[in-house]
Structure formats: C-alpha cells, structure tokens
Scaffold this motif. Structure first.
Motif, mmCIF file in Angstrom:
data_model
loop_
_atom_site.group_PDB
_atom_site.id
_atom_site.type_symbol
_atom_site.label_atom_id
_atom_site.label_comp_id
_atom_site.label_asym_id
_atom_site.label_seq_id
_atom_site.Cartn_x
_atom_site.Cartn_y
_atom_site.Cartn_z
ATOM 1 N N GLU A 225 94.677 31.284 20.474
ATOM 2 C CA GLU A 225 95.108 32.603 20.920
ATOM 3 C C GLU A 225 95.166 33.591 19.758
ATOM 4 N N ARG A 226 95.562 33.099 18.581
ATOM 5 C CA ARG A 226 95.595 33.976 17.411
ATOM 6 C C ARG A 226 94.197 34.489 17.083
ATOM 7 N N LYS A 227 93.198 33.615 17.190
ATOM 8 C CA LYS A 227 91.811 34.022 16.944
ATOM 9 C C LYS A 227 91.392 35.112 17.928
ATOM 10 N N SER A 228 91.744 34.944 19.197
ATOM 11 C CA SER A 228 91.393 35.949 20.212
ATOM 12 C C SER A 228 92.062 37.285 19.921
ATOM 13 N N VAL A 229 93.326 37.237 19.540
ATOM 14 C CA VAL A 229 94.062 38.475 19.244
ATOM 15 C C VAL A 229 93.457 39.183 18.042
ATOM 16 N N GLU A 230 93.085 38.414 17.020
ATOM 17 C CA GLU A 230 92.494 38.999 15.812
ATOM 18 C C GLU A 230 91.170 39.691 16.122
ATOM 19 N N GLU A 231 90.462 39.197 17.126
ATOM 20 C CA GLU A 231 89.183 39.801 17.512
ATOM 21 C C GLU A 231 89.366 40.896 18.564
ATOM 22 N N GLY A 232 90.631 41.150 18.958
ATOM 23 C CA GLY A 232 90.912 42.204 19.920
ATOM 24 C C GLY A 232 90.622 41.846 21.356
ATOM 25 N N THR A 233 90.534 40.511 21.639
ATOM 26 C CA THR A 233 90.219 40.069 23.000
ATOM 27 C C THR A 233 91.158 38.926 23.400
ATOM 28 N N PRO A 234 92.444 39.216 23.607
ATOM 29 C CA PRO A 234 93.408 38.163 23.952
ATOM 30 C C PRO A 234 92.949 37.324 25.143
ATOM 31 N N GLY A 235 93.067 36.007 24.993
ATOM 32 C CA GLY A 235 92.748 35.084 26.077
ATOM 33 C C GLY A 235 91.286 34.730 26.221
ATOM 34 N N VAL A 236 90.395 35.462 25.564
ATOM 35 C CA VAL A 236 88.969 35.249 25.761
ATOM 36 C C VAL A 236 88.496 33.929 25.164
ATOM 37 N N GLU B 118 70.903 8.579 23.609
ATOM 38 C CA GLU B 118 70.220 7.378 24.100
ATOM 39 C C GLU B 118 69.230 6.845 23.073
ATOM 40 N N ASP B 119 68.739 7.741 22.205
ATOM 41 C CA ASP B 119 67.810 7.341 21.149
ATOM 42 C C ASP B 119 68.531 6.864 19.883
ATOM 43 N N GLY B 120 69.862 6.840 19.932
ATOM 44 C CA GLY B 120 70.619 6.312 18.804
ATOM 45 C C GLY B 120 71.263 7.340 17.894
ATOM 46 N N VAL B 121 71.153 8.629 18.235
ATOM 47 C CA VAL B 121 71.786 9.674 17.434
ATOM 48 C C VAL B 121 73.265 9.769 17.812
ATOM 49 N N GLU B 122 74.151 9.823 16.820
ATOM 50 C CA GLU B 122 75.577 10.006 17.079
ATOM 51 C C GLU B 122 75.854 11.493 17.266
ATOM 52 N N VAL B 123 76.438 11.838 18.397
ATOM 53 C CA VAL B 123 76.737 13.235 18.718
ATOM 54 C C VAL B 123 78.251 13.417 18.761
ATOM 55 N N LYS B 124 78.758 14.318 17.915
ATOM 56 C CA LYS B 124 80.198 14.615 17.894
ATOM 57 C C LYS B 124 80.377 16.111 18.063
ATOM 58 N N ILE B 125 81.126 16.500 19.073
ATOM 59 C CA ILE B 125 81.388 17.904 19.360
ATOM 60 C C ILE B 125 82.898 18.117 19.299
ATOM 61 N N LEU B 126 83.330 18.949 18.365
ATOM 62 C CA LEU B 126 84.750 19.229 18.187
ATOM 63 C C LEU B 126 85.024 20.659 18.639
ATOM 64 N N LEU B 127 85.793 20.796 19.715
ATOM 65 C CA LEU B 127 86.122 22.100 20.282
ATOM 66 C C LEU B 127 87.605 22.399 20.067
ATOM 67 N N GLY B 128 87.941 23.676 20.063
ATOM 68 C CA GLY B 128 89.345 24.050 19.935
ATOM 69 C C GLY B 128 90.121 23.719 21.197
ATOM 70 N N ASP B 129 91.383 23.340 21.015
ATOM 71 C CA ASP B 129 92.270 23.126 22.153
ATOM 72 C C ASP B 129 92.700 24.501 22.664
ATOM 73 N N PRO B 130 92.302 24.859 23.886
ATOM 74 C CA PRO B 130 92.570 26.217 24.373
ATOM 75 C C PRO B 130 94.050 26.539 24.543
ATOM 76 N N THR B 131 94.894 25.507 24.487
ATOM 77 C CA THR B 131 96.332 25.760 24.612
ATOM 78 C C THR B 131 97.012 25.953 23.261
ATOM 79 N N SER B 132 96.253 25.834 22.175
ATOM 80 C CA SER B 132 96.870 25.893 20.846
ATOM 81 C C SER B 132 97.080 27.342 20.400
ATOM 82 N N ASP B 133 98.050 27.506 19.498
ATOM 83 C CA ASP B 133 98.344 28.835 18.964
ATOM 84 C C ASP B 133 97.158 29.387 18.171
ATOM 85 N N ALA B 134 96.430 28.493 17.493
ATOM 86 C CA ALA B 134 95.301 28.938 16.668
ATOM 87 C C ALA B 134 94.246 29.635 17.514
#
Length: 252
Positions: free
Chosen positions: A148-159, A130-146
């Motif tokens: 799930e691969r990140k979760s598996v690499e950390e040993g927490t599938p689906g998290v 509202e004060d004029g700052v541009e806010v951009k938030i880029l989040l991962g698409d939870p349905t993407s392979d990237a």
C-alpha cells in the motif's frame, strides 16, 4: 584447510578431479592439491574451472580476486542500460525466457506487464518447467503495508494490490506444475529482478515513479564480477523470506 567449496562444486556437477584435470590440461594431482591443500590455481585455470562448475571465481577462491578487480569485472557485466523499462525491447524479454535452461526467477510486486505483453507466458513457463527449468515467481503480498505504501507513493492508492490479485489469476494456472513456485513476500523492494540463467534484467525503483518509467540494467554474469552476484544475492534473500499461500489464493 581443504577447499570444500571447490570439492562440492566439482561433485555437484557430476565431475571428478581427474575429469577437471583432463579438461583444463593439468595433472590430476595438481587438482587434488587445489582441493586438499587449498592451493590457488593460476588465473587461467581459475577461469576455466569456474566456467566448468558454473560458480563465481570469488566464491571458489575468496582471497584470489580483490574487491577492486571484482568491481572492474562487474562493470563489464552490464550489457545495456535502458532509461526506462518501457524501452526494453519485447524481443529481449522473449529471448531471455525462451533460452533459459536452468532457471527463470521473477522478483516483483506484481510484474503484470509480463503476462500482458505475452498472453502465452504461462504456457511457456509450464513448458519450461516440464523441460527441467526451475521457475520461481516472487510476488508482493497485497495485504502488506509495503504494497500500500508503494501505491500511495505513486499516487494510486490500492492499485498495486489490485494488480497483484490480477496477475495471480494467471499464475493460478501453474498450480501443481512440478518445478514452479509462486511465492509471496512483504519486502520493501529497491529493485525488481528478473533472472534467466546467467542474464538478468534489474528494474530499479525510483520514488514517485511507476516501474515502467524507471531504469533497467541488462546484466550478464562474468566469473569474478560482483554486480550480477549482488542482485542474485538480493533475490535469494527475498526468496528465503517468502511463503506460499494455501490453495494459491491471495487474501482479499
């Protein structure tokens, strides 16, 4: 050949060659020559102009700053290196967010910790927008392979996907707020990037380690440096390939 980058930067900031000349103490005709004849100013004038128009010196005069010089300047852009994200003081995150006047950019898979450590973050972002700052938030698409691969690499599938859906519930409260964009990407991230005007926190990703246990660089932009610009360019590339979801809903 005219220096159209310089001309555009001056005009974009609501100034004229005459105004620039007055501010840095040179003849207006000299500034005109820098633009129309692509003359290269002395370093002290380049630094002053780049600061006035808020552009990198290497962008305005690509041939004026050598790669070696840009690398040396880039080393000075790093304020602090934290061995892990959990070591970054909460006060630093709060200060960077509160002091931002032009932009707040978040590139992460989830970044859930931001809303967990500050329950008022969403209200703060709304006020910033509202004060004029541009806010951009880029989040991962939870349905993407990237994701799930990140979760598996950390040993927490689906998290990771669950974290994204959780944080999305917070950002839903920003739907319809002018100046705020919440977008999604399927990029394989090598770093999470948090940019606040001319400062940035870069959370490096390490295979097998959750982000809180990976290093963070605190950077501050210096004209002519290439480190801050490298990560800014990375954010912008992901931004250009990101998309919104209809109704702000994340696919289940």
């Amino acid at each position: 050949m005219p220096n159209n980058r310089l001309r555009d930067a001056i005009l974009r900031n609501g100034m004229t060659p005459a105004v620039i000349a007055e501010k840095i103490g040179v003849d207006p005709k000299t500034v005109e020559r820098w633009i129309t004849q692509d003359r290269t100013p002395y370093p002290r004038h380049r630094h002053a102009i780049a600061a006035l128009v808020r552009e990198d010196e290497s962008y305005l005069w690509p041939d004026a700053v050598t790669a070696e010089a840009a690398s040396q300047i880039g080393q000075s852009e790093m304020i602090q290196l934290y061995s892990r994200r959990s070591s970054v003081p909460y006060d630093l995150w709060r200060r960077l967010i509160e002091r931002a006047e032009k932009r707040i950019d978040v590139l992460a898979y989830a970044g859930l910790f931001l809303v967990e450590q500050d329950p008022m973050l969403v209200d703060t972002l709304r006020q910033k927008a509202e004060d004029g700052v541009e806010v951009k938030i880029l989040l991962g698409d939870p349905t993407s392979d990237a994701i799930e691969r990140k979760s598996v690499e950390e040993g927490t599938p689906g998290v990771m996907a669950a974290k994204i859906r959780q944080v999305q519930q917070y950002y839903n409260r920003l739907d319809g707020v002018q100046g705020v964009k919440v977008l999604y990407h399927d990029t394989t991230l090598y770093n999470s990037i948090y940019r606040f005007d001319d400062e940035m926190l870069v959370n490096m990703h390490v295979l097998g380690f959750p982000a809180p246990h990976a290093p963070v660089m605190h950077l501050r932009r210096i004209n002519g440096g290439d480190l801050f610009r490298t990560y800014s360019d990375s954010f912008d590339r992901v931004l250009s390939a990101s998309w919104s979801l209809k109704g702000g809903e994340v696919a289940a």
